[in-house]
Design a protein around this motif. Structure first.
Motif, PDB file in Angstrom:
ATOM      1  N   GLN A 109      -9.291  -3.381 -16.522  1.00  0.00           N
ATOM      2  CA  GLN A 109      -8.292  -2.582 -15.812  1.00  0.00           C
ATOM      3  C   GLN A 109      -8.054  -3.080 -14.385  1.00  0.00           C
ATOM      4  O   GLN A 109      -6.891  -3.226 -13.978  1.00  0.00           O
ATOM      5  N   PRO A 110      -9.091  -3.384 -13.619  1.00  0.00           N
ATOM      6  CA  PRO A 110      -8.825  -3.937 -12.278  1.00  0.00           C
ATOM      7  C   PRO A 110      -8.015  -5.236 -12.325  1.00  0.00           C
ATOM      8  O   PRO A 110      -7.157  -5.480 -11.483  1.00  0.00           O
ATOM      9  N   TRP A 111      -8.273  -6.063 -13.335  1.00  0.00           N
ATOM     10  CA  TRP A 111      -7.520  -7.315 -13.479  1.00  0.00           C
ATOM     11  C   TRP A 111      -6.054  -7.020 -13.778  1.00  0.00           C
ATOM     12  O   TRP A 111      -5.153  -7.609 -13.188  1.00  0.00           O
ATOM     13  N   ARG A 112      -5.804  -6.070 -14.705  1.00  0.00           N
ATOM     14  CA  ARG A 112      -4.417  -5.705 -15.027  1.00  0.00           C
ATOM     15  C   ARG A 112      -3.691  -5.192 -13.780  1.00  0.00           C
ATOM     16  O   ARG A 112      -2.545  -5.536 -13.531  1.00  0.00           O
ATOM     17  N   LEU A 113      -4.356  -4.349 -13.022  1.00  0.00           N
ATOM     18  CA  LEU A 113      -3.742  -3.826 -11.801  1.00  0.00           C
ATOM     19  C   LEU A 113      -3.456  -4.946 -10.801  1.00  0.00           C
ATOM     20  O   LEU A 113      -2.386  -4.996 -10.188  1.00  0.00           O
ATOM     21  N   ALA A 114      -4.421  -5.874 -10.644  1.00  0.00           N
ATOM     22  CA  ALA A 114      -4.247  -6.991  -9.712  1.00  0.00           C
ATOM     23  C   ALA A 114      -3.068  -7.869 -10.115  1.00  0.00           C
ATOM     24  O   ALA A 114      -2.369  -8.412  -9.250  1.00  0.00           O
ATOM     25  N   GLU A 115      -2.830  -7.994 -11.417  1.00  0.00           N
ATOM     26  CA  GLU A 115      -1.677  -8.756 -11.892  1.00  0.00           C
ATOM     27  C   GLU A 115      -0.376  -8.208 -11.327  1.00  0.00           C
ATOM     28  O   GLU A 115       0.591  -8.935 -11.142  1.00  0.00           O
ATOM     29  N   PHE A 116      -0.347  -6.903 -11.074  1.00  0.00           N
ATOM     30  CA  PHE A 116       0.846  -6.261 -10.514  1.00  0.00           C
ATOM     31  C   PHE A 116       0.727  -6.028  -9.010  1.00  0.00           C
ATOM     32  O   PHE A 116       1.514  -5.294  -8.422  1.00  0.00           O
ATOM     33  N   GLY A 117      -0.295  -6.634  -8.392  1.00  0.00           N
ATOM     34  CA  GLY A 117      -0.464  -6.519  -6.954  1.00  0.00           C
ATOM     35  C   GLY A 117      -1.073  -5.209  -6.498  1.00  0.00           C
ATOM     36  O   GLY A 117      -0.980  -4.853  -5.335  1.00  0.00           O
ATOM     37  N   VAL A 118      -1.728  -4.490  -7.428  1.00  0.00           N
ATOM     38  CA  VAL A 118      -2.354  -3.212  -7.095  1.00  0.00           C
ATOM     39  C   VAL A 118      -3.862  -3.429  -6.994  1.00  0.00           C
ATOM     40  O   VAL A 118      -4.491  -3.892  -7.949  1.00  0.00           O
ATOM     41  N   TYR A 119      -4.407  -3.103  -5.841  1.00  0.00           N
ATOM     42  CA  TYR A 119      -5.839  -3.267  -5.612  1.00  0.00           C
ATOM     43  C   TYR A 119      -6.432  -1.922  -5.233  1.00  0.00           C
ATOM     44  O   TYR A 119      -5.919  -1.238  -4.352  1.00  0.00           O
ATOM     45  N   ARG A 120      -7.502  -1.558  -5.916  1.00  0.00           N
ATOM     46  CA  ARG A 120      -8.158  -0.276  -5.654  1.00  0.00           C
ATOM     47  C   ARG A 120      -8.978  -0.322  -4.372  1.00  0.00           C
ATOM     48  O   ARG A 120      -9.412  -1.392  -3.935  1.00  0.00           O
ATOM     49  N   SER A 121      -9.245   0.868  -3.833  1.00  0.00           N
ATOM     50  CA  SER A 121     -10.105   0.962  -2.657  1.00  0.00           C
ATOM     51  C   SER A 121     -11.542   0.628  -3.061  1.00  0.00           C
ATOM     52  O   SER A 121     -11.887   0.638  -4.257  1.00  0.00           O
ATOM     53  N   ASP A 122     -12.378   0.358  -2.076  1.00  0.00           N
ATOM     54  CA  ASP A 122     -13.790   0.077  -2.358  1.00  0.00           C
ATOM     55  C   ASP A 122     -14.437   1.254  -3.076  1.00  0.00           C
ATOM     56  O   ASP A 122     -15.239   1.068  -3.993  1.00  0.00           O
ATOM     57  N   GLU A 123     -14.089   2.459  -2.660  1.00  0.00           N
ATOM     58  CA  GLU A 123     -14.656   3.657  -3.278  1.00  0.00           C
ATOM     59  C   GLU A 123     -14.238   3.770  -4.755  1.00  0.00           C
ATOM     60  O   GLU A 123     -15.068   4.041  -5.621  1.00  0.00           O
ATOM     61  N   GLN A 124     -12.974   3.532  -5.047  1.00  0.00           N
ATOM     62  CA  GLN A 124     -12.495   3.580  -6.432  1.00  0.00           C
ATOM     63  C   GLN A 124     -13.145   2.482  -7.265  1.00  0.00           C
ATOM     64  O   GLN A 124     -13.512   2.703  -8.420  1.00  0.00           O
ATOM     65  N   THR A 125     -13.295   1.309  -6.671  1.00  0.00           N
ATOM     66  CA  THR A 125     -13.900   0.181  -7.378  1.00  0.00           C
ATOM     67  C   THR A 125     -15.349   0.483  -7.733  1.00  0.00           C
ATOM     68  O   THR A 125     -15.791   0.224  -8.859  1.00  0.00           O
ATOM     69  N   GLU A 126     -16.101   1.045  -6.783  1.00  0.00           N
ATOM     70  CA  GLU A 126     -17.501   1.396  -7.057  1.00  0.00           C
ATOM     71  C   GLU A 126     -17.607   2.478  -8.119  1.00  0.00           C
ATOM     72  O   GLU A 126     -18.475   2.430  -8.990  1.00  0.00           O
ATOM     73  N   ARG A 127     -16.731   3.457  -8.070  1.00  0.00           N
ATOM     74  CA  ARG A 127     -16.720   4.528  -9.078  1.00  0.00           C
ATOM     75  C   ARG A 127     -16.448   3.948 -10.464  1.00  0.00           C
ATOM     76  O   ARG A 127     -17.114   4.282 -11.435  1.00  0.00           O
TER      77      ARG A 127
END
Length: 195
Positions: A156-174
């Motif tokens: 999911q983080p990779w799919r989001l990054a493909e569209f230029g969407v990057y989660r916050s550090d807090e969301q990433t850790e969760r």
């Protein structure tokens, strides 16, 4: 020269790139470039997988023997998430995917790159903890279990990054904590004894 070719393809796309532009970016003559590659297709087929594998083969921190399982998976997971959020690697993956119909050999490169140092590190961690009796994974399933772990962490983080969407550090850790918990529920021995 390969770096210059990669940057030119990323800036101009495959169709917008010329051998002259690659030579100019590399600071060489077209004749020198043609002496090494017969055409633009040959340049692209070599340099894009090279650049992707080079970025993917950066050192993987393998937790030491005796390290806690959850902490080991967390360390590997954080590195995996940093990799999928690497803007340069995202660009490389985009161009490789967009040109994959013209370059069927990229499918083989993708399969080969799946056996990355990170995947091998996860397999080693799982094997170590399985041998200590902490996990219920058959020897011939270690590779599949490692793949599933990395997919849970990266997809999911990779799919989001493909569209230029990057989660916050807090969301990433969760996200990472939940992926590890979910994965461990599937591979830890059941308390009722059923494997």
């Amino acid at each position: 020269m390969r770096e210059a070719a990669v940057e030119t393809f990323l800036a101009c796309g495959y169709d917008g790139t010329t051998m002259e532009a690659i030579a100019r970016a590399a600071g060489i003559t077209k004749q020198t470039l043609y002496a090494r590659y017969p055409d633009k297709r040959a340049v692209f087929a070599e340099v894009i997988p090279w650049a992707m594998s080079r970025r993917d083969s950066r050192a993987v921190s393998v937790p030491p023997e005796g390290a806690d399982l959850r902490a080991s998976l967390t360390a590997i997971g954080r590195e995996a998430l940093a990799r999928v959020a690497d803007p340069h690697l995202v660009k490389l993956q985009r161009i490789a995917m967009s040109e994959s119909a013209r370059f069927p050999e990229f499918a083989l490169s993708a399969e080969t790159m799946a056996w990355s140092p990170r995947l091998r590190a996860v397999m080693d961690i799982l094997r170590r903890h399985r041998d200590a009796g902490e996990l219920d994974i058959a020897d011939d399933e270690l590779d599949i279990a490692a793949e599933h772990f990395l997919v849970l962490v990266e997809a999911q983080p990779w799919r989001l990054a493909e569209f230029g969407v990057y989660r916050s550090d807090e969301q990433t850790e969760r996200h990472l904590r939940y992926a590890i918990t979910l994965f461990l529920r599937g591979v830890e021995p059941r308390s009722d004894g059923s494997g």
